[in-house]
Design a protein around this motif. Structure first.
Motif, PDB file in Angstrom:
ATOM      1  N   VAL A   1      31.649 -15.177  21.989  1.00 35.73           N
ATOM      2  CA  VAL A   1      32.603 -15.840  21.107  1.00 35.73           C
ATOM      3  C   VAL A   1      33.470 -16.761  21.950  1.00 35.73           C
ATOM      4  N   GLN A   2      33.487 -18.062  21.587  1.00 38.71           N
ATOM      5  CA  GLN A   2      34.275 -19.047  22.315  1.00 38.71           C
ATOM      6  C   GLN A   2      35.293 -19.685  21.362  1.00 38.71           C
ATOM      7  N   ARG A   3      36.317 -20.266  21.948  1.00 38.25           N
ATOM      8  CA  ARG A   3      37.317 -20.957  21.154  1.00 38.25           C
ATOM      9  C   ARG A   3      37.927 -22.073  21.969  1.00 38.25           C
ATOM     10  N   ARG A   4      38.480 -23.067  21.285  1.00 37.38           N
ATOM     11  CA  ARG A   4      39.302 -24.087  21.908  1.00 37.38           C
ATOM     12  C   ARG A   4      40.242 -24.632  20.843  1.00 37.38           C
ATOM     13  N   PRO A   5      41.427 -25.020  21.240  1.00 35.90           N
ATOM     14  CA  PRO A   5      42.417 -25.448  20.251  1.00 35.90           C
ATOM     15  C   PRO A   5      42.094 -26.823  19.682  1.00 35.90           C
ATOM     16  N   ILE A   6      42.632 -27.077  18.500  1.00 40.65           N
ATOM     17  CA  ILE A   6      42.526 -28.397  17.893  1.00 40.65           C
ATOM     18  C   ILE A   6      43.928 -28.908  17.592  1.00 40.65           C
ATOM     19  N   VAL A   7      44.045 -30.205  17.476  1.00 41.69           N
ATOM     20  CA  VAL A   7      45.346 -30.821  17.195  1.00 41.69           C
ATOM     21  C   VAL A   7      45.714 -30.556  15.739  1.00 41.69           C
ATOM     22  N   ARG A   8      46.934 -30.089  15.517  1.00 39.80           N
ATOM     23  CA  ARG A   8      47.412 -29.780  14.174  1.00 39.80           C
ATOM     24  C   ARG A   8      48.009 -31.041  13.535  1.00 39.80           C
TER      25      ARG A   8
ATOM     26  N   ASP B   1      50.874 -31.876  12.823  1.00 39.67           N
ATOM     27  CA  ASP B   1      52.125 -32.353  13.422  1.00 39.67           C
ATOM     28  C   ASP B   1      51.929 -32.798  14.868  1.00 39.67           C
ATOM     29  N   LEU B   2      50.655 -33.013  15.262  1.00 39.12           N
ATOM     30  CA  LEU B   2      50.302 -33.495  16.612  1.00 39.12           C
ATOM     31  C   LEU B   2      50.723 -32.504  17.704  1.00 39.12           C
ATOM     32  N   THR B   3      50.577 -31.208  17.414  1.00 35.81           N
ATOM     33  CA  THR B   3      50.765 -30.168  18.409  1.00 35.81           C
ATOM     34  C   THR B   3      49.517 -29.304  18.434  1.00 35.81           C
ATOM     35  N   TYR B   4      49.414 -28.431  19.435  1.00 39.78           N
ATOM     36  CA  TYR B   4      48.311 -27.476  19.494  1.00 39.78           C
ATOM     37  C   TYR B   4      48.800 -26.204  20.156  1.00 39.78           C
ATOM     38  N   VAL B   5      48.079 -25.115  19.925  1.00 38.96           N
ATOM     39  CA  VAL B   5      48.460 -23.820  20.462  1.00 38.96           C
ATOM     40  C   VAL B   5      47.878 -23.679  21.863  1.00 38.96           C
ATOM     41  N   ASN B   6      48.721 -23.269  22.791  1.00 43.19           N
ATOM     42  CA  ASN B   6      48.277 -23.065  24.166  1.00 43.19           C
ATOM     43  C   ASN B   6      47.254 -21.926  24.198  1.00 43.19           C
ATOM     44  N   PRO B   7      45.993 -22.190  24.634  1.00 40.54           N
ATOM     45  CA  PRO B   7      44.982 -21.117  24.638  1.00 40.54           C
ATOM     46  C   PRO B   7      45.311 -19.981  25.598  1.00 40.54           C
TER      47      PRO B   7
ATOM     48  N   ASP C   1      48.487 -18.910  26.060  1.00 40.90           N
ATOM     49  CA  ASP C   1      49.643 -18.201  25.518  1.00 40.90           C
ATOM     50  C   ASP C   1      49.772 -18.589  24.050  1.00 40.90           C
ATOM     51  N   PRO C   2      49.162 -17.820  23.136  1.00 42.74           N
ATOM     52  CA  PRO C   2      49.158 -18.186  21.716  1.00 42.74           C
ATOM     53  C   PRO C   2      50.554 -18.355  21.125  1.00 42.74           C
TER      54      PRO C   2
END
Length: 207
Positions: free
Chosen positions: A7-14, A16-22, A24-25
């Motif tokens: 299982v892999q993951r990577r953040p996407i831009v929300r 409001d032009l922010t993203y969650v630090n992978p 530190d959620p």
């Protein structure tokens, strides 16, 4: 059924032009310059891996699911044969039969399962081309002298064809056969023939 998954993951831009630090959620970071909402940030990272029982997620195909495939199979279109093979005569019934195959086997893949479908012609509807309409039989007929399907015509030109109703059984990965819950039909190519009126003529055998 057990499968090994990573299982892999990577953040996407929300929006409001922010993203969650992978790493530190709980931390929200501004997106890099040039990225729009929905764009991915950084590389894929492994989150977990291991063996998982996926049997409940991929059950064997149901009868209804197999039927949906059965309806789309290229089943044979049975050809109508008739005797006499050329023109018929009034007072002499036209014999109908088909010598096309009445069984067919198909192997299809449904979600990774090998499904074998055995199709069998169960009913034959002979469209005679005249006002009488149809003759229904459960056999494919036979040529003379073993004919089982025949029809008398008045003089004229007629076009006949055959509609076949197909049923089937199926197996899944070599299981015991089960009935496909439904039937489907095919129409064969039309055949056109003339029926002639025979007239007696007196002749002098000594001429």
């Amino acid at each position: 059924m057990v499968g090994f998954f990573v299982v892999q993951r990577r953040p996407i831009v929300r929006p409001d032009l922010t993203y969650v630090n992978p790493d530190d959620p709980a931390e929200v970071l501004p997106s890099p310059t040039g990225l729009a909402p929905g764009d991915s940030v950084g590389d894929w990272r492994n989150q977990s891996e291991g063996c998982y029982d996926i049997t409940p997620l991929n059950p064997p195909p149901s009868g209804a699911e197999v039927f949906s495939y059965f309806q789309r199979l290229p089943l044979p279109q049975l050809t109508t044969q008739h005797q006499p093979p050329g023109d018929g005569l009034t007072g002499l019934p036209v014999i109908f039969y088909t010598d096309s195959p009445t069984t067919q086997t198909f192997t299809v893949d449904i979600r990774g399962f090998t499904v074998v479908i055995e199709a069998t012609a169960e009913q034959f509807i002979w469209h005679t081309g005249d006002a009488t309409g149809q003759i229904v039989s459960t056999d494919p007929g036979a040529p003379y002298p073993n004919q089982t399907v025949e029809h008398s015509y008045r003089s004229g030109t007629y076009t006949a064809y055959l509609t076949v109703t197909w049923g089937a059984t199926f197996t899944v990965n070599g299981s015991a056969p089960a009935d496909v819950p439904g039937t489907t039909t095919t129409d064969g190519p039309p055949v056109t023939f003339d029926v002639l009126q025979a007239r007696p003529v007196l002749t002098n055998p000594y001429d």
